[in-house]
Structure formats: structure tokens, C-alpha cells
Design a protein around this motif. Structure first.
Motif, mmCIF file in Angstrom:
data_model
loop_
_atom_site.group_PDB
_atom_site.id
_atom_site.type_symbol
_atom_site.label_atom_id
_atom_site.label_comp_id
_atom_site.label_asym_id
_atom_site.label_seq_id
_atom_site.Cartn_x
_atom_site.Cartn_y
_atom_site.Cartn_z
ATOM 1 N N ILE A 1 -25.720 61.796 26.071
ATOM 2 C CA ILE A 1 -26.118 60.481 25.804
ATOM 3 C C ILE A 1 -27.208 60.014 26.404
ATOM 4 O O ILE A 1 -27.770 59.189 26.388
ATOM 5 C CB ILE A 1 -24.854 59.722 26.649
ATOM 6 N N GLY A 2 -28.005 61.036 27.270
ATOM 7 C CA GLY A 2 -29.292 60.688 27.673
ATOM 8 C C GLY A 2 -30.357 60.579 26.674
ATOM 9 O O GLY A 2 -31.379 59.929 26.818
ATOM 10 N N LEU A 3 -29.912 60.839 25.587
ATOM 11 C CA LEU A 3 -31.188 60.622 24.131
ATOM 12 C C LEU A 3 -30.896 59.023 23.666
ATOM 13 O O LEU A 3 -31.819 58.676 23.034
ATOM 14 C CB LEU A 3 -30.492 61.503 23.018
ATOM 15 N N PHE A 4 -29.965 58.458 24.409
ATOM 16 C CA PHE A 4 -30.178 56.943 23.931
ATOM 17 C C PHE A 4 -30.370 55.994 25.112
ATOM 18 O O PHE A 4 -29.927 56.153 26.425
ATOM 19 C CB PHE A 4 -28.687 56.463 23.357
ATOM 20 N N ASP A 5 -30.661 54.801 24.880
ATOM 21 C CA ASP A 5 -31.023 53.732 25.862
ATOM 22 C C ASP A 5 -29.685 53.083 26.320
ATOM 23 O O ASP A 5 -29.483 52.616 27.329
ATOM 24 C CB ASP A 5 -31.838 52.474 25.277
#
Length: 243
Positions: free
Chosen positions: A88-92
Motif C-alpha cells: 500500500i506504500g505505492l498509493f497516497d
């Protein structure tokens, strides 16, 4: 003879609330009244007010409001705390669906969130909590992302309806951003009234002094035909994070 204690206002706050900005304004506006800032556990926020341990308290709603005033101030976004390499670190921002199948760590006890964060760092999984607490207990090996489908929590300023301290209205004015000259701040009105009365008294005395210096003479009446007066005596949707 024993000197009387200096006036003070005791302000409580639950974990995650930052009081520093209001304390600075208070110190500038009321330098003669100490602001005592007291940390209050989330589980004791109502007891702290009911038992008189604090005069006012920043609380996290909901709270039993019987016998209490409560002014809602702002909302706290819910976030998911995970290890740094989590997808989820790939998303804001994310939703609970993005955490499906993830081991969820219990973060319902907000006074023990620090321990929950330690568990996530050591054993993985995810924990949901207010962003202010995720920020308070942030670690370099963890990240957090806002959750779009979890209701935010809300912070309010609360104080007893009965036996409210005289300075309560002053602090409310500071928290709500009123200026020092706001007419809604009772103490400031009183101080401004005394200052204005003093100024008027000084002005009246000066005017009387000038009158005495003139010997009480009145200006001469204007003559017809434009003659000069005679002389007197001398004032939304998920967004992918950019790389």
C-alpha cells in the motif's frame, strides 16, 4: 504572611493533540496567567473533568456530555499503519479492501497505540488508528496511509457546565482564533474598557487644563459681513504515488 498563588488555567489533552500553538498565543496574550498543560489518558478524559483534575480538556469524541460543554474543533483522518515495504506504500490513500487478508493488529485502546505500533514493526500486519497517533508514534521502519472508507475521529474542547472557570471564555477565544480585541472575549472587553475610560479621563483633564489656561474666555461671536472671529485667550479516489 503567605503569598497567594498566582492564577493558572489547567488544560488537559488526550494523546495526539498538540497544544503548543495555543499555549504560545496564551502566553503572549495573558502573560500574568500561567497555562498548565496536563496529559490525560484517553480512558480518563471524562474523569479528569468530573474530578476537577483539569479546568478544560481537549477530548476525543464520543464522550458522555452530561454536565459538560463540548465544542467540536477538528477531525482526524483514520490511517493504516504497516511496515515500510508493504504494497500500500505505492498509493497516497487506500481502502479497507486493500488490506483484505492482512493480519489486523488491535488498536482499539488508544492509550496503548504505542505498543500496537511496536507489534506492527516486529510482526507485521496492519493497524488502524487516528493519523495524529500514527504521527506521534512514527518509526522509520513503518509507513501509514489515509483510509478513504473509515470514519474520522473528532477532537473537541470540553469543560464543566457547573463551576466553569472564569478564564474558560478567554481560552475558547484563543482556540477559535479570535483576536485580542474580539468583543466576544469577556476579559479583553473589561481590560479594553478600563483602558478607554482612563484615556477619556486623561483627555478630559487635559481639556480642562487648557480651559483654565485660557482664563475661561469664550470665542468671540462671528460678525456679519464675513469678518474673522475675534481672538480668544492664549484633538475521493485512490492516487498512485509518484516515484
Amino acid at each position: 504572611m503567605t503569598e497567594s498563588a498566582s492564577p493558572a488555567l489547567r488544560i488537559g489533552y488526550v494523546p495526539g493533540v498538540i497544544v503548543a500553538k495555543w499555549a504560545r498565543v496564551w502566553a503572549e496574550r495573558f502573560p500574568d496567567v500561567a497555562l498548565e498543560v496536563i496529559a490525560v489518558p484517553q480512558a480518563q478524559q471524562r474523569d479528569a473533568l468530573a474530578q476537577g483534575r483539569v479546568d478544560m480538556c481537549f477530548v476525543r469524541l464520543p464522550i458522555d456530555r452530561e454536565g459538560l460543554h463540548a465544542i467540536p474543533l477538528y477531525h482526524e483522518v483514520a490511517v493504516a499503519v504497516v511496515q515500510k515495504d508493504h504494497p500500500i506504500g505505492l498509493f497516497d490513500e487506500v481502502s479497507l479492501a486493500d488490506l483484505e487478508g492482512e493480519r489486523m493488529q488491535d488498536a482499539t485502546d488508544l492509550d496503548a497505540v504505542g505498543d500496537t505500533v511496536e507489534v506492527v514493526a516486529a510482526a507485521g500486519g496492519a493497524a488502524v488508528m487516528p493519523q495524529s497517533l500514527a504521527r506521534l508514534h512514527h518509526r522509520r521502519d513503518l509507513i501509514y496511509r489515509p483510509l478513504t472508507d473509515v470514519d474520522p475521529t473528532q477532537i473537541a474542547l470540553s469543560w464543566p457546565i457547573e463551576d466553569a472557570v472564569e478564564l474558560a471564555e478567554e481560552f475558547i477565544g484563543v482556540v477559535r482564533g479570535r483576536t485580542a480585541r474580539s468583543s466576544r472575549t469577556a476579559g479583553e472587553r473589561d481590560r479594553r474598557g478600563r483602558h478607554d475610560s482612563g484615556a477619556r479621563a486623561e483627555g478630559g483633564a487635559a481639556q480642562r487644563g487648557r480651559g483654565r489656561g485660557d482664563g475661561g474666555a469664550k470665542p468671540a461671536a462671528r460678525r456679519s459681513g464675513g469678518a474673522k472671529p475675534g481672538r480668544a485667550g492664549k484633538a475521493g479516489p485512490r492516487k498512485r504515488r509518484g516515484r
